[in-house]
Design a protein around this motif. Structure first.
Motif, PDB file in Angstrom:
ATOM      1  N   UNK A  30       0.721  -1.122  -0.001  1.00 59.14           N
ATOM      2  CA  UNK A  30      -0.003   0.034   0.032  1.00 59.14           C
ATOM      3  C   UNK A  30       1.084   1.186   0.024  1.00 59.14           C
ATOM      4  N   UNK A  31       0.789   2.437  -0.841  1.00 56.94           N
ATOM      5  CA  UNK A  31       1.399   3.494  -0.929  1.00 56.94           C
ATOM      6  C   UNK A  31       0.479   4.560  -0.920  1.00 56.94           C
ATOM      7  N   UNK A  32       1.033   5.474  -0.094  1.00 54.23           N
ATOM      8  CA  UNK A  32       0.231   6.690   0.098  1.00 54.23           C
ATOM      9  C   UNK A  32       0.928   7.757  -0.663  1.00 54.23           C
ATOM     10  N   UNK A  33       0.320   8.399  -1.711  1.00 54.17           N
ATOM     11  CA  UNK A  33       0.804   9.502  -2.284  1.00 54.17           C
ATOM     12  C   UNK A  33      -0.387  10.529  -2.723  1.00 54.17           C
ATOM     13  N   UNK A  34      -0.073  12.002  -2.571  1.00 56.41           N
ATOM     14  CA  UNK A  34      -0.856  13.115  -2.949  1.00 56.41           C
ATOM     15  C   UNK A  34      -2.131  12.776  -2.404  1.00 56.41           C
ATOM     16  N   UNK A  35      -2.218  12.384  -0.903  1.00 58.39           N
ATOM     17  CA  UNK A  35      -3.630  12.205  -0.377  1.00 58.39           C
ATOM     18  C   UNK A  35      -4.462  11.042  -0.671  1.00 58.39           C
ATOM     19  N   UNK A  36      -3.945   9.968  -1.550  1.00 57.14           N
ATOM     20  CA  UNK A  36      -4.756   8.784  -2.015  1.00 57.14           C
ATOM     21  C   UNK A  36      -3.608   7.677  -1.627  1.00 57.14           C
ATOM     22  N   UNK A  37      -4.563   6.478  -1.245  1.00 56.85           N
ATOM     23  CA  UNK A  37      -3.593   5.369  -1.134  1.00 56.85           C
ATOM     24  C   UNK A  37      -4.123   4.314  -2.281  1.00 56.85           C
ATOM     25  N   UNK A  38      -2.807   3.752  -2.610  1.00 59.25           N
ATOM     26  CA  UNK A  38      -3.046   2.787  -3.769  1.00 59.25           C
ATOM     27  C   UNK A  38      -2.838   1.429  -2.884  1.00 59.25           C
ATOM     28  N   UNK A  39      -3.678   0.566  -3.024  1.00 58.91           N
ATOM     29  CA  UNK A  39      -3.722  -0.808  -2.666  1.00 58.91           C
ATOM     30  C   UNK A  39      -3.369  -1.611  -3.589  1.00 58.91           C
ATOM     31  N   UNK A  40      -2.243  -2.238  -3.678  1.00 57.30           N
ATOM     32  CA  UNK A  40      -1.621  -3.225  -4.814  1.00 57.30           C
ATOM     33  C   UNK A  40      -1.901  -4.649  -4.454  1.00 57.30           C
ATOM     34  N   UNK A  41      -2.586  -5.241  -5.305  1.00 53.16           N
ATOM     35  CA  UNK A  41      -2.659  -6.920  -5.337  1.00 53.16           C
ATOM     36  C   UNK A  41      -1.999  -7.124  -6.623  1.00 53.16           C
ATOM     37  N   UNK A  43      -3.242  -8.477  -9.109  1.00 57.70           N
ATOM     38  CA  UNK A  43      -3.786  -8.218 -10.479  1.00 57.70           C
ATOM     39  C   UNK A  43      -4.773  -6.931 -10.674  1.00 57.70           C
ATOM     40  N   UNK A  44      -4.513  -6.174  -9.484  1.00 61.32           N
ATOM     41  CA  UNK A  44      -5.556  -5.047  -9.412  1.00 61.32           C
ATOM     42  C   UNK A  44      -4.898  -3.753  -8.645  1.00 61.32           C
ATOM     43  N   UNK A  45      -5.204  -2.610  -8.853  1.00 61.34           N
ATOM     44  CA  UNK A  45      -4.886  -1.582  -7.891  1.00 61.34           C
ATOM     45  C   UNK A  45      -6.119  -0.980  -7.598  1.00 61.34           C
ATOM     46  N   UNK A  46      -6.326  -0.609  -6.182  1.00 63.63           N
ATOM     47  CA  UNK A  46      -7.411  -0.010  -5.541  1.00 63.63           C
ATOM     48  C   UNK A  46      -7.165   1.431  -4.981  1.00 63.63           C
ATOM     49  N   UNK A  47      -7.945   2.464  -5.209  1.00 60.31           N
ATOM     50  CA  UNK A  47      -7.679   3.802  -4.781  1.00 60.31           C
ATOM     51  C   UNK A  47      -8.595   4.157  -3.526  1.00 60.31           C
ATOM     52  N   UNK A  48      -8.142   4.848  -2.511  1.00 57.07           N
ATOM     53  CA  UNK A  48      -8.867   5.398  -1.546  1.00 57.07           C
ATOM     54  C   UNK A  48      -8.423   6.400  -1.030  1.00 57.07           C
ATOM     55  N   UNK A  49      -9.146   7.263  -0.316  1.00 60.28           N
ATOM     56  CA  UNK A  49      -8.658   8.393   0.392  1.00 60.28           C
ATOM     57  C   UNK A  49      -8.451   8.412   1.917  1.00 60.28           C
ATOM     58  N   UNK A  50      -8.814   7.029   2.246  1.00 59.09           N
ATOM     59  CA  UNK A  50      -8.291   6.583   3.674  1.00 59.09           C
ATOM     60  C   UNK A  50      -6.824   6.561   3.960  1.00 59.09           C
ATOM     61  N   UNK A  51      -6.539   6.973   5.245  1.00 54.68           N
ATOM     62  CA  UNK A  51      -5.133   7.149   5.652  1.00 54.68           C
ATOM     63  C   UNK A  51      -4.481   5.957   5.854  1.00 54.68           C
ATOM     64  N   UNK A  52      -3.025   5.990   5.424  1.00 61.39           N
ATOM     65  CA  UNK A  52      -2.303   4.788   5.805  1.00 61.39           C
ATOM     66  C   UNK A  52      -2.398   4.342   7.133  1.00 61.39           C
ATOM     67  N   UNK A  53      -2.361   5.150   8.318  1.00 64.76           N
ATOM     68  CA  UNK A  53      -2.734   4.709   9.531  1.00 64.76           C
ATOM     69  C   UNK A  53      -4.028   4.030   9.781  1.00 64.76           C
ATOM     70  N   UNK A  92      12.029  -4.741  -3.276  1.00 67.44           N
ATOM     71  CA  UNK A  92      11.293  -5.308  -4.655  1.00 67.44           C
ATOM     72  C   UNK A  92      10.316  -6.504  -3.992  1.00 67.44           C
ATOM     73  N   UNK A  93       9.176  -6.388  -4.547  1.00 66.22           N
ATOM     74  CA  UNK A  93       8.111  -7.301  -3.993  1.00 66.22           C
ATOM     75  C   UNK A  93       7.811  -8.349  -5.006  1.00 66.22           C
ATOM     76  N   UNK A  94       7.276  -9.638  -4.534  1.00 71.08           N
ATOM     77  CA  UNK A  94       6.737 -10.501  -5.519  1.00 71.08           C
ATOM     78  C   UNK A  94       5.291 -10.214  -6.137  1.00 71.08           C
ATOM     79  N   UNK A  95       5.354 -10.867  -7.261  1.00 70.08           N
ATOM     80  CA  UNK A  95       3.823 -10.714  -8.138  1.00 70.08           C
ATOM     81  C   UNK A  95       3.863  -9.161  -8.454  1.00 70.08           C
ATOM     82  N   UNK A  96       4.752  -8.419  -8.554  1.00 67.81           N
ATOM     83  CA  UNK A  96       4.346  -6.863  -8.849  1.00 67.81           C
ATOM     84  C   UNK A  96       5.606  -6.177  -9.306  1.00 67.81           C
ATOM     85  N   UNK A  97       5.475  -5.466 -10.442  1.00 66.34           N
ATOM     86  CA  UNK A  97       6.640  -4.646 -10.892  1.00 66.34           C
ATOM     87  C   UNK A  97       6.901  -3.223  -9.787  1.00 66.34           C
ATOM     88  N   UNK A  98       6.083  -3.109  -8.919  1.00 70.43           N
ATOM     89  CA  UNK A  98       6.087  -2.118  -7.977  1.00 70.43           C
ATOM     90  C   UNK A  98       7.451  -2.185  -6.900  1.00 70.43           C
TER      91      UNK A  98
END
Length: 116
Positions: A30-41, A43-53, A92-98
């Protein structure tokens, strides 16, 4: 956090126009940038405004780690750590280029968790 019939935990995430139920076992980072969290699985990326905490509080601390102020990673998804700067590592993480960043303090914590 919700549990399904098969016992998997689901993370309930609100998007702009939808509510997503994400299996926590599928979350890689999960990455937080510009007030948005990107949850990376895988095969998908989900966006939310919820905080990382807020998201971190819903995740199992034995499986997930806040490795940097902007990142949470699934510990078992870590494939490689590389020195990025004096106090930082690239993860470097498994199953993603992220990739994620990890502070040297969190690197030491991870060493204790994984015993390497």
């Amino acid at each position: 956090m919700a549990k399904t019939e098969n016992g998997y935990e689901k993370l309930v995430i609100r998007g702009k126009e939808e509510i997503n139920l994400i299996d926590t076992k599928d979350i890689i980072m999960i990455e937080r940038t510009d007030g948005i969290c990107r949850i990376v699985t895988g095969d998908e990326i989900f966006l939310t405004s919820a905080s990382l905490s807020t998201i971190q509080d819903k995740l199992d601390p034995d499986k997930f780690m806040r490795c940097h102020k902007s990142y949470i990673i699934r510990v078992e998804a870590v494939k490689r750590l590389e020195v990025y700067g004096r106090w930082t590592y690239t993860v470097t993480l498994k199953d993603t280029d992220e990739t994620a960043l990890m502070t040297s303090e969190k690197y030491n914590e991870m060493k204790q968790r994984l015993v390497f």
